[in-house]
Design an enzyme around this catalytic site. Structure first.
Site, mmCIF file in Angstrom:
data_model
loop_
_atom_site.group_PDB
_atom_site.id
_atom_site.type_symbol
_atom_site.label_atom_id
_atom_site.label_comp_id
_atom_site.label_asym_id
_atom_site.label_seq_id
_atom_site.Cartn_x
_atom_site.Cartn_y
_atom_site.Cartn_z
ATOM 1 N N TYR A 26 0.839 -1.203 0.000
ATOM 2 C CA TYR A 26 0.000 0.000 0.000
ATOM 3 C C TYR A 26 0.875 1.255 0.000
ATOM 4 O O TYR A 26 0.646 2.186 -0.786
ATOM 5 C CB TYR A 26 -0.933 -0.018 1.217
ATOM 6 C CG TYR A 26 -1.772 1.222 1.377
ATOM 7 C CD1 TYR A 26 -2.793 1.499 0.467
ATOM 8 C CD2 TYR A 26 -1.542 2.125 2.410
ATOM 9 C CE1 TYR A 26 -3.562 2.655 0.601
ATOM 10 C CE2 TYR A 26 -2.301 3.266 2.544
ATOM 11 C CZ TYR A 26 -3.311 3.524 1.641
ATOM 12 O OH TYR A 26 -4.066 4.666 1.769
ATOM 13 N N GLU A 48 -11.838 6.101 4.540
ATOM 14 C CA GLU A 48 -11.249 6.896 5.625
ATOM 15 C C GLU A 48 -12.271 7.091 6.748
ATOM 16 O O GLU A 48 -11.912 7.052 7.927
ATOM 17 C CB GLU A 48 -10.739 8.247 5.114
ATOM 18 C CG GLU A 48 -9.561 8.170 4.171
ATOM 19 C CD GLU A 48 -8.283 7.600 4.774
ATOM 20 O OE1 GLU A 48 -8.176 7.477 6.019
ATOM 21 O OE2 GLU A 48 -7.364 7.273 3.996
ATOM 22 N N TRP A 56 -5.750 1.429 10.187
ATOM 23 C CA TRP A 56 -5.926 1.406 8.739
ATOM 24 C C TRP A 56 -5.809 -0.009 8.182
ATOM 25 O O TRP A 56 -6.475 -0.361 7.216
ATOM 26 C CB TRP A 56 -4.942 2.356 8.055
ATOM 27 C CG TRP A 56 -5.067 2.319 6.566
ATOM 28 C CD1 TRP A 56 -4.138 1.871 5.680
ATOM 29 C CD2 TRP A 56 -6.209 2.700 5.775
ATOM 30 N NE1 TRP A 56 -4.625 1.963 4.389
ATOM 31 C CE2 TRP A 56 -5.892 2.472 4.432
ATOM 32 C CE3 TRP A 56 -7.464 3.218 6.083
ATOM 33 C CZ2 TRP A 56 -6.778 2.734 3.385
ATOM 34 C CZ3 TRP A 56 -8.332 3.485 5.039
ATOM 35 C CH2 TRP A 56 -7.995 3.239 3.717
#
Length: 193
Positions: A26, A48, A56
């Site tokens: 990522y 988000e 995350w």
């Protein structure tokens, strides 16, 4: 001296990227790269918001589940979701089953469905600060959680009817979508195209 650390391949990276292989990929291939397009930005905005209060990695590992559950984040498709769809989502183990976040995702799609094509992209990118005014961070402590721009973006989106987008979420969006480059000064990904 930068906080950047050498990864398994010897390349320097932001330290957060080295905790899992998912993060390395990522970090190297997505985070901080420019994202354009209303549906693509809507997806990032939604993810988000779902991340709020969570790590995350939790969202990243469920991203395909989110895409499947939310019609690949096509604004027009999600805007047409019914109460039955919302109930289906609350039972979907492939996503984060938070009623408020699911409701906001659908409500935001309904708001955005009335916007002109490209309007979300144009609005979000209008808050990108001039890169010349932002020195490359050397340490993780140099990376803010909120900026004047993210606060203004959050206020503008809220004023336009978008939910679940506080200044911290707005800044995370700005980082993830390349509006700002918060890769550390010595990070190999900082100058990647």
């Amino acid at each position: 001296m930068s906080d950047a650390l050498a990864g398994p391949d010897g390349a320097l990276r932001c330290p957060w990227a080295l905790s899992t292989e998912d993060y390395v990929s990522y970090h190297d291939e997505e985070w901080g790269r420019a994202v354009h397009g209303d549906d693509a930005l809507y997806e990032r905005l939604c993810l988000e918001a779902f991340q709020s209060g969570l790590s995350w990695i939790t969202i990243l590992r469920r991203r395909e589940g989110f895409r499947s559950a939310f019609a690949d984040f096509k604004i027009a498709s999600v805007a047409a979701f019914t109460d039955a769809d919302k109930e289906r989502l609350l039972g979907d183990a492939g996503i984060i089953r938070n009623r408020a976040k699911i409701e906001a995702t659908v409500a935001n799609a309904r708001v955005l469905a009335d916007w002109a094509p490209g309007e979300l992209d144009e609005l979000i990118w209008s808050f990108a600060p001039d890169p010349a005014t932002r020195p490359a961070p050397k340490r993780l402590a140099d990376v803010p959680a909120v900026t004047d721009e993210s606060t203004a973006l959050s206020k503008t989106l809220k004023k336009r009817g978008i939910r679940f987008v506080g200044p911290t979420t707005a800044y995370a969006l700005m980082q993830a979508c390349g509006l700002v480059n918060d890769h550390l000064e010595d990070c190999a990904a900082r100058s990647a195209p």
